[in-house]
Scaffold this motif. Structure first.
Motif, PDB file in Angstrom:
ATOM      1  N   ASP A 149       0.834  -1.204   0.000  1.00 18.37           N
ATOM      2  CA  ASP A 149       0.000   0.000   0.000  1.00 18.37           C
ATOM      3  C   ASP A 149       0.870   1.257   0.000  1.00 18.37           C
ATOM      4  OD1 ASP A 149      -2.202  -1.623   0.075  1.00 18.37           O
ATOM      5  OD2 ASP A 149      -2.613  -1.319   2.203  1.00 18.37           O
ATOM      6  N   GLN A 150       1.908   1.243   0.804  1.00 21.37           N
ATOM      7  CA  GLN A 150       2.775   2.414   0.875  1.00 21.37           C
ATOM      8  C   GLN A 150       3.450   2.688  -0.466  1.00 21.37           C
ATOM      9  OE1 GLN A 150       5.328   1.373   4.156  1.00 21.37           O
ATOM     10  NE2 GLN A 150       3.923   2.154   5.705  1.00 21.37           N
ATOM     11  N   THR A 151       3.829   1.631  -1.148  1.00 19.72           N
ATOM     12  CA  THR A 151       4.423   1.791  -2.471  1.00 19.72           C
ATOM     13  C   THR A 151       3.412   2.384  -3.444  1.00 19.72           C
ATOM     14  OG1 THR A 151       5.923  -0.077  -2.127  1.00 19.72           O
ATOM     15  CG2 THR A 151       5.512   0.593  -4.401  1.00 19.72           C
ATOM     16  N   ALA A 152       2.174   1.908  -3.373  1.00 21.17           N
ATOM     17  CA  ALA A 152       1.130   2.404  -4.271  1.00 21.17           C
ATOM     18  C   ALA A 152       0.786   3.854  -3.978  1.00 21.17           C
ATOM     19  CB  ALA A 152      -0.111   1.534  -4.160  1.00 21.17           C
ATOM     20  N   LEU A 153       0.767   4.225  -2.710  1.00 16.56           N
ATOM     21  CA  LEU A 153       0.304   5.555  -2.319  1.00 16.56           C
ATOM     22  C   LEU A 153       1.400   6.619  -2.399  1.00 16.56           C
ATOM     23  CD1 LEU A 153      -1.835   4.507   0.768  1.00 16.56           C
ATOM     24  CD2 LEU A 153      -2.671   5.181  -1.483  1.00 16.56           C
TER      25      LEU A 153
ATOM     26  N   LEU B  31      -2.807   2.913  -9.298  1.00 14.54           N
ATOM     27  CA  LEU B  31      -2.581   2.473  -7.922  1.00 14.54           C
ATOM     28  C   LEU B  31      -2.476   0.955  -7.823  1.00 14.54           C
ATOM     29  CD1 LEU B  31      -5.065   4.918  -6.171  1.00 14.54           C
ATOM     30  CD2 LEU B  31      -2.592   4.898  -5.839  1.00 14.54           C
ATOM     31  N   LEU B  32      -3.356   0.244  -8.512  1.00 12.14           N
ATOM     32  CA  LEU B  32      -3.315  -1.221  -8.450  1.00 12.14           C
ATOM     33  C   LEU B  32      -2.045  -1.766  -9.097  1.00 12.14           C
ATOM     34  CD1 LEU B  32      -7.028  -2.273  -9.157  1.00 12.14           C
ATOM     35  CD2 LEU B  32      -5.868  -1.895  -6.969  1.00 12.14           C
ATOM     36  N   MET B  33      -1.627  -1.173 -10.192  1.00 11.72           N
ATOM     37  CA  MET B  33      -0.406  -1.647 -10.838  1.00 11.72           C
ATOM     38  C   MET B  33       0.817  -1.352  -9.974  1.00 11.72           C
ATOM     39  SD  MET B  33      -1.312  -3.319 -13.412  1.00 11.72           S
ATOM     40  CE  MET B  33       0.405  -3.717 -13.801  1.00 11.72           C
ATOM     41  N   ARG B  34       0.770  -0.292  -9.185  1.00 13.89           N
ATOM     42  CA  ARG B  34       1.881  -0.022  -8.261  1.00 13.89           C
ATOM     43  C   ARG B  34       1.942  -1.091  -7.168  1.00 13.89           C
ATOM     44  NH1 ARG B  34       2.828   6.297  -7.074  1.00 13.89           N
ATOM     45  NH2 ARG B  34       2.533   7.149  -9.153  1.00 13.89           N
ATOM     46  N   ARG B  35       0.783  -1.570  -6.729  1.00 16.45           N
ATOM     47  CA  ARG B  35       0.782  -2.660  -5.747  1.00 16.45           C
ATOM     48  C   ARG B  35       1.426  -3.902  -6.354  1.00 16.45           C
ATOM     49  NH1 ARG B  35      -2.867  -5.157  -2.810  1.00 16.45           N
ATOM     50  NH2 ARG B  35      -2.017  -4.662  -0.761  1.00 16.45           N
TER      51      ARG B  35
ATOM     52  N   SER C 269      -6.964  -2.566   2.152  1.00 15.90           N
ATOM     53  CA  SER C 269      -6.097  -1.953   1.138  1.00 15.90           C
ATOM     54  C   SER C 269      -6.920  -1.367   0.004  1.00 15.90           C
ATOM     55  CB  SER C 269      -5.119  -3.003   0.585  1.00 15.90           C
ATOM     56  OG  SER C 269      -4.245  -3.467   1.602  1.00 15.90           O
ATOM     57  N   MET C 270      -7.966  -2.078  -0.410  1.00 15.11           N
ATOM     58  CA  MET C 270      -8.804  -1.580  -1.505  1.00 15.11           C
ATOM     59  C   MET C 270      -9.544  -0.309  -1.104  1.00 15.11           C
ATOM     60  SD  MET C 270      -8.096  -3.557  -3.992  1.00 15.11           S
ATOM     61  CE  MET C 270      -6.443  -3.690  -3.274  1.00 15.11           C
ATOM     62  N   ARG C 271      -9.924  -0.208   0.160  1.00 18.73           N
ATOM     63  CA  ARG C 271     -10.554   1.032   0.614  1.00 18.73           C
ATOM     64  C   ARG C 271      -9.574   2.200   0.510  1.00 18.73           C
ATOM     65  NH1 ARG C 271     -15.070   1.779   3.449  1.00 18.73           N
ATOM     66  NH2 ARG C 271     -15.161  -0.438   4.027  1.00 18.73           N
ATOM     67  N   TRP C 272      -8.319   1.939   0.866  1.00 18.51           N
ATOM     68  CA  TRP C 272      -7.298   2.975   0.739  1.00 18.51           C
ATOM     69  C   TRP C 272      -7.098   3.367  -0.720  1.00 18.51           C
ATOM     70  CZ3 TRP C 272      -4.761   6.516   3.332  1.00 18.51           C
ATOM     71  CH2 TRP C 272      -4.703   6.426   4.728  1.00 18.51           C
TER      72      TRP C 272
ATOM     73  N   LEU D 182     -22.777   2.314   3.407  1.00 18.67           N
ATOM     74  CA  LEU D 182     -23.201   1.140   2.637  1.00 18.67           C
ATOM     75  C   LEU D 182     -22.669   1.194   1.219  1.00 18.67           C
ATOM     76  CD1 LEU D 182     -24.844  -1.447   2.362  1.00 18.67           C
ATOM     77  CD2 LEU D 182     -26.858  -0.041   1.874  1.00 18.67           C
ATOM     78  N   LYS D 183     -22.751   2.369   0.602  1.00 19.22           N
ATOM     79  CA  LYS D 183     -22.223   2.506  -0.759  1.00 19.22           C
ATOM     80  C   LYS D 183     -20.729   2.231  -0.782  1.00 19.22           C
ATOM     81  CE  LYS D 183     -21.864   5.739  -4.618  1.00 19.22           C
ATOM     82  NZ  LYS D 183     -22.163   7.114  -5.107  1.00 19.22           N
ATOM     83  N   GLY D 184     -20.022   2.703   0.251  1.00 20.09           N
ATOM     84  CA  GLY D 184     -18.588   2.458   0.307  1.00 20.09           C
ATOM     85  C   GLY D 184     -18.261   0.980   0.428  1.00 20.09           C
ATOM     86  N   ALA D 185     -19.066   0.245   1.195  1.00 19.63           N
ATOM     87  CA  ALA D 185     -18.848  -1.200   1.325  1.00 19.63           C
ATOM     88  C   ALA D 185     -18.997  -1.889  -0.022  1.00 19.63           C
ATOM     89  CB  ALA D 185     -19.818  -1.782   2.337  1.00 19.63           C
ATOM     90  N   ILE D 186     -19.970  -1.445  -0.806  1.00 18.28           N
ATOM     91  CA  ILE D 186     -20.168  -2.017  -2.145  1.00 18.28           C
ATOM     92  C   ILE D 186     -18.990  -1.665  -3.051  1.00 18.28           C
ATOM     93  CG2 ILE D 186     -21.646  -1.982  -4.182  1.00 18.28           C
ATOM     94  CD1 ILE D 186     -24.001  -1.417  -2.316  1.00 18.28           C
ATOM     95  N   GLN D 187     -18.513  -0.431  -2.954  1.00 25.51           N
ATOM     96  CA  GLN D 187     -17.371  -0.012  -3.756  1.00 25.51           C
ATOM     97  C   GLN D 187     -16.122  -0.827  -3.417  1.00 25.51           C
ATOM     98  OE1 GLN D 187     -17.605   4.050  -2.511  1.00 25.51           O
ATOM     99  NE2 GLN D 187     -18.606   4.738  -4.388  1.00 25.51           N
ATOM    100  N   VAL D 188     -15.891  -1.017  -2.124  1.00 31.09           N
ATOM    101  CA  VAL D 188     -14.725  -1.802  -1.690  1.00 31.09           C
ATOM    102  C   VAL D 188     -14.842  -3.239  -2.195  1.00 31.09           C
ATOM    103  CG1 VAL D 188     -13.542  -2.770   0.324  1.00 31.09           C
ATOM    104  CG2 VAL D 188     -14.244  -0.376   0.326  1.00 31.09           C
ATOM    105  N   ARG D 189     -16.031  -3.805  -2.072  1.00 28.59           N
ATOM    106  CA  ARG D 189     -16.228  -5.177  -2.525  1.00 28.59           C
ATOM    107  C   ARG D 189     -16.000  -5.292  -4.027  1.00 28.59           C
ATOM    108  NH1 ARG D 189     -21.583  -8.924  -1.232  1.00 28.59           N
ATOM    109  NH2 ARG D 189     -20.801 -10.838  -2.224  1.00 28.59           N
ATOM    110  N   GLY D 190     -16.459  -4.281  -4.776  1.00 28.22           N
ATOM    111  CA  GLY D 190     -16.250  -4.310  -6.223  1.00 28.22           C
ATOM    112  C   GLY D 190     -14.789  -4.258  -6.596  1.00 28.22           C
TER     113      GLY D 190
END
Length: 236
Positions: free
Chosen positions: A61-65, A81-85, A120-123, A135-143
């Motif tokens: 996460d630190q590398t991505a951020l 961000l995901l490719m940095r992870r 990590s995905m929330r970050w 609730l919307k954030g939980a759906i976003q994180v899950r996606g």
């Protein structure tokens, strides 16, 4: 040696052991001995093998951020961000693949790793400008968690130097998620309408009185006086 340097060295040694001898043998004590690190410090910072995975996720996460992107769409930022992870995963490729193969046999550890990845995905979402709360954030994180898992499967099979297969999986996953739901949308307030120049003969609505104020109507004109001969009143 800083704490980050210590952790990075121990994690690198643990992942080498996992690649060579299997994940069950990659404990903190063995990794500390292999890397020439203090056992006392290793015990304090890595009390279990789970701590190795959790610390590795945080380093990814630190590398991505670090120098997180600020320009572009939410989808473009998440892709970056995901490719940095994956850069961190790629640095320990053999060890990470060994751990991924071993996790199904350790359900509690797999569950813990999954919870950490959701964090990590929330970050990643919040770094891309998505609130990801409620609730919307939980759906976003899950996606995004689902997009990450599909990309990890592609990464395991991706032997290209530039990780083109992984990039394609991340891009298609984000595109599919964006088309199926609005979980990536970040709506900004609508700009005010541009001023309208009223031409000659047109009425500016701001000149009209409010709804509760009646229009001032001119008095009705009196009828014009009668013309023609005057007929005398026979009663006179």
């Amino acid at each position: 040696m800083t704490d980050t340097e210590f952790d990075s060295a121990l994690i690198a040694a643990a992942f080498r052991i996992a690649a060579e001898d299997g994940w069950p043998k990659a404990n903190a004590a063995a990794a500390a001995r292999a890397a020439g690190l203090s056992l006392q410090e290793a015990r304090a910072r890595f009390p279990s093998r789970a701590a190795i995975l959790l610390r590795f996720a945080r380093l990814a996460d630190q590398t991505a951020l670090q120098d997180a992107p600020t320009e572009g769409s939410v989808r473009d930022k998440l892709f970056d961000l995901l490719m940095r992870r994956f850069d961190t995963y790629q640095a320990h490729r053999a060890g990470v693949k060994a751990i991924l193969r071993a996790l199904p046999a350790e359900p509690p550890l797999a569950l813990l790793a999954g919870c950490a990845t959701r964090g990590s995905m929330r970050w990643m979402l919040q770094a891309a400008g998505v609130e990801a709360t409620g609730l919307k954030g939980a759906i976003q994180v899950r996606g995004l968690f689902g997009v990450w898992l599909l990309a990890v499967r592609a990464w395991e099979k991706d032997d290209s130097e530039d990780l083109s297969g992984t990039m394609a999986a991340v891009d298609s996953g984000l595109q599919r998620a964006e088309s199926l739901a609005a979980w990536l949308n970040v709506r900004s307030p609508a700009p005010p309408p541009p001023p309208v120049n009223f031409g000659a003969g047109e009425i500016d609505p701001s000149d009209l009185p409010p709804d509760d104020e009646p229009f001032d109507t001119p008095p009705e004109p009196e009828p014009p006086p009668a013309t023609g001969p005057v007929i005398p009143d026979p009663s006179v």
